[in-house]
Scaffold this active site. Structure first.
Site: not given
Length: 266
Positions: A165, A175
């Protein structure tokens, strides 16, 4: 509800999952409404996603169609590099759901490589079941496990693939929660971890970790019990063998240098 508002609602409710898919959805919303208020609404729909922020920024300097096409081209290049590290007869482990990881495995399957995948179901929203369904459609042999069984399956794996992310300025990766725990297990068992992502997920900013509704975990109120529901966690860069991006397969430090050189505007 208008199409614009529906897109934003789908992003906020996690109906649209994955950083790249969220960025593409944000670009679709921008094409519908591009005034300053609408842009703020799009960006605030998921403020923890640099790929969304960078895609909107790029679209403002070019246009939505150019940004969307370029984002797709990034993903295609990531997939091409990622497919190279998948070996025939390998066992692959993954956590949560990453469209990039799925694309890499799909291309490997199309190139007649035989392999098996283990994926966590990923509590509390069970995004790992989406991974399992995607792999099932691709006819890839997959074992879906409860998160707490990860140790047993990781130590038998040949490679660990994760999406991302955010990639931070220090090389740590944000993440799905649990990613660092599994990364440490993989590191201790000498299982290489590769982060599969386009480099538009890099950000110099220290983004706040999203805290989601505790009811997703447990909707019962108990006087002396607090339920926390952090959506993401930080993966220590020392556990990461390499980052697979459109820039190639690079160690973390080389990736950081290359992304700053290639995209100085990020």
């Amino acid at each position: 509800m208008s199409s614009f508002n529906q897109i934003l609602n789908d992003i906020k409710s996690v109906k649209i999952q994955g950083a790249t898919n969220i960025a593409k959805a944000g670009l679709k919303a921008l094409k519908l409404q591009s005034d300053s208020t609408s842009i703020k609404q799009i960006l605030s729909s998921r403020p923890t996603e640099p790929c969304l922020q960078n895609s909107i920024r790029y679209a403002k300097t070019t246009n939505v169609d150019v940004a969307y096409h370029f984002l797709n081209s990034l993903q295609n290049r990531v997939t091409s590099f990622g497919e190279k590290i998948i070996k025939t007869n390998s066992n692959i482990f993954t956590h949560c759901h990453s469209s990039t990881v799925i694309d890499i495995l799909a291309k490997s399957k199309a190139n007649n490589k035989k392999f098996e995948v283990s994926c966590t179901e990923t509590r509390p929203l069970l995004q790992g079941r989406k991974t399992a369904k995607d792999l099932n459609r691709l006819k890839i042999k997959t074992t879906c496990i409860v998160d707490s069984a990860a140790h047993d399956f990781l130590k038998k794996s040949d490679i660990f693939l994760l999406g991302a992310d955010q990639i931070t300025k220090t090389g740590n990766v944000i993440n799905k929660i649990g990613s660092n725990l599994f990364a440490e297990i993989a590191y201790n068992h000498k299982i290489p971890l590769y982060i599969c992502t386009n480099s538009w997920k890099f950000s110099e900013k220290n983004l706040k970790i999203e805290e989601r509704n505790p009811d997703e975990v447990w909707d019962q109120e108990l006087k002396y019990v607090t339920v926390e529901n952090s959506a993401f966690g930080k993966i220590n860069q020392k556990y990461i063998k390499g980052i697979i991006s459109e820039l190639g397969i690079l160690p973390v430090k080389k990736f950081l240098k290359q992304v700053k050189k290639t995209y100085p505007w990020i």
